[in-house]
Every structure is written in structure tokens, then in C-alpha cells.
Design an enzyme around this catalytic site. Structure first.
Site, PDB file in Angstrom:
ATOM      1  N   GLU A 187      34.267  38.910  45.064  1.00 27.42           N
ATOM      2  CA  GLU A 187      35.298  38.432  44.128  1.00 27.42           C
ATOM      3  C   GLU A 187      34.978  37.007  43.652  1.00 27.42           C
ATOM      4  OE1 GLU A 187      37.578  40.366  42.838  1.00 27.42           O
ATOM      5  OE2 GLU A 187      38.489  41.700  44.317  1.00 27.42           O
ATOM      6  N   GLU A 239      49.703  40.150  32.277  1.00 25.84           N
ATOM      7  CA  GLU A 239      48.520  40.894  31.827  1.00 25.84           C
ATOM      8  C   GLU A 239      48.738  41.598  30.488  1.00 25.84           C
ATOM      9  OE1 GLU A 239      46.109  42.667  34.977  1.00 25.84           O
ATOM     10  OE2 GLU A 239      45.552  44.250  33.578  1.00 25.84           O
ATOM     11  N   ARG A 243      44.464  38.251  31.143  1.00 25.42           N
ATOM     12  CA  ARG A 243      44.429  38.506  32.592  1.00 25.42           C
ATOM     13  C   ARG A 243      43.638  39.767  32.935  1.00 25.42           C
ATOM     14  NH1 ARG A 243      49.122  37.854  37.266  1.00 25.42           N
ATOM     15  NH2 ARG A 243      47.746  38.497  38.956  1.00 25.42           N
ATOM     16  N   ASN A 247      39.846  41.899  35.986  1.00 26.77           N
ATOM     17  CA  ASN A 247      39.514  43.214  36.540  1.00 26.77           C
ATOM     18  C   ASN A 247      38.070  43.621  36.265  1.00 26.77           C
ATOM     19  OD1 ASN A 247      42.094  43.866  37.637  1.00 26.77           O
ATOM     20  ND2 ASN A 247      42.824  44.091  35.542  1.00 26.77           N
ATOM     21  N   HIS A 267      37.048  46.941  49.538  1.00 22.48           N
ATOM     22  CA  HIS A 267      37.398  46.681  48.138  1.00 22.48           C
ATOM     23  C   HIS A 267      36.326  45.803  47.456  1.00 22.48           C
ATOM     24  CE1 HIS A 267      39.768  45.828  44.581  1.00 22.48           C
ATOM     25  NE2 HIS A 267      39.657  44.532  44.819  1.00 22.48           N
TER      26      HIS A 267
HETATM   27  P1  NAD Z   1      42.189  43.430  54.201  1.00 20.51           P
HETATM   28  O1  NAD Z   1      43.511  42.840  53.986  1.00 20.51           O
HETATM   29  O2  NAD Z   1      42.097  44.843  54.607  1.00 20.51           O
HETATM   30  O3  NAD Z   1      41.437  42.524  55.279  1.00 20.51           O
HETATM   31  C1  NAD Z   1      40.147  42.892  55.661  1.00 20.51           C
HETATM   32  C2  NAD Z   1      40.022  43.110  57.172  1.00 20.51           C
HETATM   33  O4  NAD Z   1      39.852  41.857  57.810  1.00 20.51           O
HETATM   34  C3  NAD Z   1      41.209  43.772  57.845  1.00 20.51           C
HETATM   35  O5  NAD Z   1      40.750  44.621  58.852  1.00 20.51           O
HETATM   36  C4  NAD Z   1      41.947  42.584  58.456  1.00 20.51           C
HETATM   37  O6  NAD Z   1      42.714  42.963  59.574  1.00 20.51           O
HETATM   38  C5  NAD Z   1      40.822  41.683  58.848  1.00 20.51           C
HETATM   39  N1  NAD Z   1      41.122  40.251  58.859  1.00 20.51           N
HETATM   40  C6  NAD Z   1      41.800  39.574  57.910  1.00 20.51           C
HETATM   41  N2  NAD Z   1      41.743  38.257  58.159  1.00 20.51           N
HETATM   42  C7  NAD Z   1      41.037  38.101  59.304  1.00 20.51           C
HETATM   43  C8  NAD Z   1      40.630  36.966  60.048  1.00 20.51           C
HETATM   44  N3  NAD Z   1      40.886  35.731  59.636  1.00 20.51           N
HETATM   45  N4  NAD Z   1      39.949  37.171  61.192  1.00 20.51           N
HETATM   46  C9  NAD Z   1      39.633  38.440  61.581  1.00 20.51           C
HETATM   47  N5  NAD Z   1      39.955  39.545  60.892  1.00 20.51           N
HETATM   48  C10 NAD Z   1      40.644  39.378  59.748  1.00 20.51           C
HETATM   49  O7  NAD Z   1      41.264  43.302  52.913  1.00 20.51           O
HETATM   50  P2  NAD Z   1      40.999  42.145  51.845  1.00 20.51           P
HETATM   51  O8  NAD Z   1      39.585  42.295  51.482  1.00 20.51           O
HETATM   52  O9  NAD Z   1      41.510  40.843  52.284  1.00 20.51           O
HETATM   53  O10 NAD Z   1      41.912  42.594  50.616  1.00 20.51           O
HETATM   54  C11 NAD Z   1      41.655  43.769  49.884  1.00 20.51           C
HETATM   55  C12 NAD Z   1      42.903  44.204  49.189  1.00 20.51           C
HETATM   56  O11 NAD Z   1      43.321  43.192  48.274  1.00 20.51           O
HETATM   57  C13 NAD Z   1      42.753  45.472  48.383  1.00 20.51           C
HETATM   58  O12 NAD Z   1      43.818  46.339  48.663  1.00 20.51           O
HETATM   59  C14 NAD Z   1      42.842  45.013  46.947  1.00 20.51           C
HETATM   60  O13 NAD Z   1      43.372  45.984  46.091  1.00 20.51           O
HETATM   61  C15 NAD Z   1      43.733  43.816  47.072  1.00 20.51           C
HETATM   62  N6  NAD Z   1      43.604  42.851  45.980  1.00 20.51           N
HETATM   63  C16 NAD Z   1      44.748  42.437  45.382  1.00 20.51           C
HETATM   64  C17 NAD Z   1      44.689  41.502  44.373  1.00 20.51           C
HETATM   65  C18 NAD Z   1      45.960  40.983  43.758  1.00 20.51           C
HETATM   66  O14 NAD Z   1      45.901  40.278  42.753  1.00 20.51           O
HETATM   67  N7  NAD Z   1      47.113  41.296  44.324  1.00 20.51           N
HETATM   68  C19 NAD Z   1      43.464  40.979  43.974  1.00 20.51           C
HETATM   69  C20 NAD Z   1      42.319  41.409  44.632  1.00 20.51           C
HETATM   70  C21 NAD Z   1      42.390  42.350  45.643  1.00 20.51           C
HETATM   71  N1  GLY Z   2      42.952  40.660  40.655  1.00 17.00           N
HETATM   72  C1  GLY Z   2      43.391  40.835  39.311  1.00 17.00           C
HETATM   73  C2  GLY Z   2      44.587  40.067  38.939  1.00 17.00           C
HETATM   74  O1  GLY Z   2      45.166  39.376  39.745  1.00 17.00           O
HETATM   75  O2  GLY Z   2      45.019  40.155  37.823  1.00 17.00           O
END
Ligand code: NAD
Ligand code: GLY
Length: 359
Positions: A187, A239, A243, A247, A267
Site C-alpha cells: 500500500e 469518493e 478518491r 483503489n 490484502h
Molecule cells: P489484518 O487486520 O488482518 O492484520 C494482519 C494480521 O496481523 C492479523 O493476523 C493481525 O492479528 C496481525 N497483527 C496486527 N497487528 C499486529 C502487531 N502489531 N503485531 C503482531 N501481529 C499483528 O490486516 P491488515 O493488512 O492490517 O488490513 C487489511 C484489511 O484492511 C483488509 O480487509 C482491507 O480491505 C482493509 N483496508 C481498508 C481500507 C480502508 O480505507 N478502510 C484501506 C485499505 C485496506
Molecule cells: N483505501 C481506499 C480509500 O480509502 O479510499
């Protein structure tokens, strides 16, 4: 080192703090809580590491606040209605009134679920993001997109609901597994691809330091991404235009995540593959040179990210998944493509045959 930024929206502005030790420094975020009920929402990996510290810091700073912790099962496969229901049940048990606050402590999965539950409880209560993954620090904790997955597609259920504050405690990255760090770097690379060719070159020069978790390099990358995203969100919160560029790689990536059952690719890994597919499609459509795709591929590989889908993924099924993307209009595919590194744009009516060729 410590950085303070702001997301400046018409109706609401909130701080983003990027520093070490923020979980314990309740004086920095106590002011974001308006009432007497707080629910820490975390997951089964993060809660044992950090929830006690957050809860103790809050209790110490504000003894009058009733605070409890809920640990959801970790992982994308649990970003669903069950998770939201668990948060709502915990809020009910806590007796949370409209001035209650949810503290989302974890990665993007926790942040998205907790933020969505906060948007639903009593038609909307406050929440504060405490991102603990690189991905959540650079992207998901900022901007107020909350929601969950549906078996038909990623993030199909959700709401725009801005947090009261984002508190990125850099110390938490020390326990993040390497694979999750790399997924977060995807990202970071995305931010550079969208609109900052200089940052892309900086990443090429600092990829090894980023992978080695050099503190100054991490902080610079996180700050650059948050500043960039805060600007985009301030200009286009809902968006309606710009915005959507955030994506880049996501229409391809989301389809891959769903098609592989949410348990094969992280992801960020799916986004890495998706960005390269978007770059290659751009080259195929004559919008950009193949040399830019090659630079992207080289950077992703150096960062330990996948550059192609796992074997056996059905391309026709992927295309069908892409057709359910939220950006599409009137049944036509709308994709984020680029004219080269740092120059993305929204392209409507992309021919399915061209997409199939890069899948
Ligand atoms: P996640 O929340 O699943 O975390 C990844 C893994 O790391 C999990 O197993 C978690 O338990 C572990 N973990 C987290 N912090 C830790 C730490 N400090 N120490 C040890 N383990 C830790 O995944 P992610 O990659 O953080 O987030 C992915 C999600 O975010 C997806 O669902 C995606 O769609 C979403 N997302 C949302 C937006 C938004 O704008 N809302 C933007 C980008 C991604
Ligand atoms: N990750 C895309 C958004 O926040 O718009």
C-alpha cells in the site's frame, strides 16, 4: 520523533499522530473520548500484546470511564457480520450510550469492523483508530471507510464514518510478522504509484531499509502516505471523483482475494498483483510504457511481494468478480489505470477482452 497531521473535512477535522509510545500516552488521545463508556476492539493476535496497555492507560488517565476489551478472531475471513454483531453485543453489555467511544486496536480488519459497528450503534458513535499494522497506518485507519466483506465481494457492506483521531504507535510494528510488513509495503508503493513519482524513486532507494524496519525510514513512509491520503480524503471524502484513485490495483486485487477464498493472499499481496495487472493493462491500451510496469514489478519483487496470481485461478471467474466492483457504473468496468508512475486516472468502459488478456 513524532509527527502530527490532520484530516481537514468540511464538517469535521481530526488528528493523525505518528509516534512511538502512543498507546501508553493517554493524555495524547484522552480528549477524543466524550463520554463514560469505551470499548477496545482488537483481535486474537493483537489483544494479548497491547490491549491491556491501552486499557490501563485509559483507566489511569480517566478512572471514571468504564472500559472493556473485545478480542475478535483475527484475519480477513472474519471480516463479516458476525464480527460486527460481536462488537454491537459488547456495546450493549457495556451499556454504551451515544457518547460512547470505540477504540479500534489492530490492523485494517479490526479497524474496518470496529468503525462500521461504531457507525451503526445508536446511528453513529465515536471511534478512535489505533492501527498496529503498516497497512493500517498508511491506509485503512485514515479516511473513514468502514465495512465488511460479503461472500459475493470485498467490502460490499459498509459506511463512511470518520474516526475522532488516528494514533499510530510505531512501537507496535516491532511485533508485526514479516509477511504482514511486506503486505503493508504494497500500500506504500500504491501511494507512490498513484501520485508521487519522487516517492517511488525514494522507495526504490530505501526498500532494503524499509524491510529492515529502519525507524526513520518507516516513519517517513507512513507520514508521506498519511499526508497524501489526508489530502485526497479532504478533497473528496465520499469518493465522487479523485478518491477512487486510491483503489489503484484494487479491482483486480479484490477479485483475487474473493476468488481465492480470503485465505491464500493477504490484502496487500493481492493489491501488489493487482497494481501490476493495472500497469500492464495501461501499457496494452497504449496509455503508458512497458518500462514503468517493469520498474513496478522490480520494486514489488524486491519488497518480497508476489507479482503474479497463484496458479489455478480462473480468469473468467475473476472478471465476473470485477464486475461487482463498487466503482463500476451501468454495468461497464471502470478501472484505475496509469499513464506512468505517479500518474493514475479513472478509465471507464474498459473492454473486457483487454482485461482478460492481462488476467
Ligand atoms: P489484518 O487486520 O488482518 O492484520 C494482519 C494480521 O496481523 C492479523 O493476523 C493481525 O492479528 C496481525 N497483527 C496486527 N497487528 C499486529 C502487531 N502489531 N503485531 C503482531 N501481529 C499483528 O490486516 P491488515 O493488512 O492490517 O488490513 C487489511 C484489511 O484492511 C483488509 O480487509 C482491507 O480491505 C482493509 N483496508 C481498508 C481500507 C480502508 O480505507 N478502510 C484501506 C485499505 C485496506
Ligand atoms: N483505501 C481506499 C480509500 O480509502 O479510499
Amino acid at each position: 520523533m513524532s509527527t502530527s497531521l490532520e484530516v481537514d473535512l468540511a464538517a469535521h477535522r481530526y488528528p493523525i499522530r505518528i509516534a512511538r509510545g502512543l498507546l501508553d500516552a493517554a493524555t495524547d488521545w484522552r480528549g477524543a473520548l466524550r463520554g463514560r463508556h469505551a470499548l477496545i476492539v482488537s483481535d486474537s493476535n493483537v489483544a494479548p500484546l497491547y490491549a491491556r496497555r491501552l486499557q490501563d492507560a485509559l483507566t489511569h488517565a480517566a478512572g471514571e470511564v468504564h472500559v472493556t476489551t473485545l478480542a475478535l478472531p483475527a484475519g480477513e475471513a472474519h471480516k463479516n457480520l458476525d464480527g460486527v454483531a460481536a462488537v454491537l453485543d459488547a456495546l450493549a453489555t457495556l451499556g454504551a450510550t451515544r457518547d460512547a467511544c470505540v477504540l479500534a486496536l489492530g490492523g485494517g480488519v479490526v479497524g474496518d469492523i470496529a468503525g462500521f459497528a461504531a457507525a451503526c450503534w445508536m446511528r453513529g458513535i465515536d471511534y478512535v483508530q489505533f492501527p498496529t499494522t503498516l497497512l493500517a497506518m498508511v491506509d485503512s485507519s485514515v479516511g473513514g471507510k468502514t465495512g465488511i466483506d460479503h461472500p459475493a465481494g470485498k467490502n460490499l457492506i459498509g459506511a463512511f464514518h470518520q474516526p475522532r483521531a488516528v494514533m499510530a504507535d510505531l512501537d507496535t510494528l516491532s511485533t508485526l510478522p514479516d509477511r504482514e510488513l511486506r503486505a503493508g509495503i504494497a500500500e506504500v508503493v500504491k501511494t507512490a504509484c498513484i501520485g508521487d513519482a519522487g516517492f517511488f524513486a525514494w522507495l526504490e532507494a530505501h526498500a532494503d531499509a524499509l524491510l529492515a524496519r529502519d525507524a526513520a525510514v518507516l516513519e517517513h513512509a507512513i507520514t508521506t502516505c498519511c499526508r497524501f491520503k489526508a489530502g485526497v480524503v479532504a478533497r473528496d471524502e465520499r469518493e465522487t471523483g479523485e478518491r477512487a484513485l486510491l483503489n489503484f490495483g484494487h479491482t483486480f486485487g479484490h477479485a483475487l482475494e474473493v476468488e481465492t477464498g480470503y485465505d491464500t493472499l493477504l490484502h496487500g499481496e493481492a493489491v501488489a498483483i493487482g497494481m501490476l495487472q493495472a500497469a500492464r493493462l495501461s501499457a496494452q491500451l497504449g496509455m503508458a510504457g512497458a518500462d514503468d510496469s517493469e520498474r513496478l514489478r522490480a520494486l514489488l519483487l524486491r519488497c518480497g511481494l508476489p507479482a503474479q496470481p497463484p496458479p489455478g485461478v480462473d480468469t473468467v471467474a475473476l472478471l465476473a468478480r470485477m464486475q461487482l466492483d463498487k466503482k463500476n457504473r451501468a454495468g461497464a468496468l471502470r478501472l484505475i489505470l496509469w499513464r506512468g508512475i505517479g500518474r493514475t486516472e479513472i478509465v471507464s468502459d474498459v473492454e473486457e477482452s483487454a482485461v482478460l488478456a492481462v488476467l
